[in-house]
Scaffold this motif. Structure first.
Motif: not given
Length: 426
Positions: A147-148, A153-155, A161-162, A218-220
């Protein structure tokens, strides 16, 4: 491939190009139909990233005479393939990424075609296919329930992955590019892949990092990130264009210098270009690196410059009719002239030894570059087969074969046999 491929680029085949365009078109049409059926999400992001990709394609440029690059379009497309986070209602799925990238890429090429500029569908579809690969890889490795939430832990997994996605895009593009180079220039595939990976590690690295930064930004913070990231991308593109402009200036200067021997009657019309074309083919066959290929092409073009200091031109520009002493004196003078440019020292070294007999030269001195032997063989073959003599390729090969090991480098002569055997013609 190197700038040297500019000479031999006309020999590019269309086989792989048709496959690449066909694959891109099929992927694009299927993705567009699937997107229209399922509905488009996040129109503001679609519009912004589509515009960036289209503008990036419009302002693409040629790096080294054979590769056109579109840093802004590539970075924007990669970023759109990796979007996510709370600023979007829903992250774009793979088919929407592919549809937007495909349409925007084609839209960017239309103004170039109307303006009479280069609009290479093959290269554009290569970019699209590599971005599609990045979108598939990113979607495959990022869990749907991630869920970003901006925690480390998500970053960390997202960043990995990027990087995996952009790396997959680069590898796919390198593999396709190496296949094309092998097809059109007869470069050994491992050498062609090495060259493509080197290029990917240079300009490709900047485009990949731009895509990662744009996607993360853009995601942030949403579309506010676009101007923050695009400005550095513009500066990067400006730097690459300056580099490409300098390369074109070098090329124009070298070709003008090469033309001087033809104007003065010391070489037949087109002789220098024909010699350079064959030298490039031999260099490709021997798997020279892009930097060495560029120097080889320049040396072949300038190999006759030193003749201008001789008293009289040889009949038909056939320098082989001169004495050994005259040819080596001309090569030394030509190398001295080239050295005065201050930027072509390696080219001067190749020209200096381009008339050395193999047995007295490279056979006993490993410091003499193999490029000198290539120019020597290419010049001899051109003068035997070209306008001056008009011998058949078989007869010319027989004449050159008599000088293997004494006059000509055996490795280069064997390369010449392979190149001629593959159907090379001036």
């Amino acid at each position: 491939m190197s700038a040297a491929s500019g000479v031999g680029n006309d020999a590019r085949g269309l086989g792989s190009g048709v496959v690449i365009i066909g694959a891109g078109m099929v992927l694009g049409v299927v993705a567009l139909l699937m997107t229209l059926r399922s509905g488009v999400t996040n129109w503001p992001f679609v519009a912004m990233f589509g515009l960036l990709i289209a503008v990036g394609e419009m302002v693409q440029f040629n790096v080294d005479g054979s590769r056109n690059r579109a840093p802004i379009a590539t970075s924007a497309a990669l970023a759109y393939a990796m979007l996510g986070g709370s600023t979007l209602d829903t992250a774009p799925d793979v088919t929407q990424v592919m549809a937007v990238t495909w349409l925007a890429t084609l839209a960017g090429l239309v103004p170039r075609a109307i303006a009479g500029l280069s609009a290479d569908l093959v290269v554009a579809n290569r970019r699209f296919i590599s971005v599609a690969c990045a979108a598939v890889v990113f979607a495959a490795v990022v869990p749907e329930d991630l869920n970003w939430n901006r925690s480390w832990q998500h970053a960390v997994p997202l960043l990995l992955a990027m990087l995996l996605a952009v790396l997959s895009a680069g590898v796919i593009d390198a593999l396709v590019g190496a296949g094309q180079a092998t097809e059109r220039l007869s470069v050994p595939f491992p050498a062609a892949l090495r060259d493509e990976l080197v290029v990917m590690g240079q300009i490709g690295m900047a485009m990949a990092l731009g895509g990662v930064l744009l996607a993360a930004g853009a995601s942030l913070i949403g579309l506010w990130a676009v101007p923050l990231v695009v400005v550095p991308l513009l500066l990067t593109q400006f730097a690459f264009r300056r580099y490409a402009s300098a390369q074109r200036t070098y090329r124009t200067t070298v070709r003008s210098m090469a033309r001087s021997t033809e104007i003065a009657g010391f070489s037949s019309p087109g002789q220098n270009v024909r010699t350079a074309t064959l030298a490039v083919a031999l260099g490709n066959d021997l798997g020279l690196t892009p930097g060495r290929m560029e120097a080889l092409e320049y040396a072949a073009l300038l190999s006759g410059v030193g003749q201008l200091a001789l008293a009289d031109p040889s009949p038909g520009g056939a320098s082989l009719l001169r004495t050994r002493e005259e040819r080596q004196r001309a090569a030394e003078i030509g190398a001295s002239v080239i050295e005065r440019s201050g930027v072509l020292d390696h080219v001067a070294e190749i020209v200096r030894h381009s008339n050395d007999p193999y047995r007295q030269g490279r056979a006993n001195n490993a410091d003499i570059p193999v490029e000198s032997g290539i120019v020597n063989v290419a010049l001899a073959y051109e003068q035997l087969v070209g306008e001056g003599s008009g011998q058949s390729p078989d007869k010319a090969m027989e004449s050159i074969g008599l000088g293997i090991g004494a006059e000509y480098d055996p490795v280069v002569v064997e390369s010449l046999r392979r190149v001629i055997g593959r159907g090379f013609r001036f």
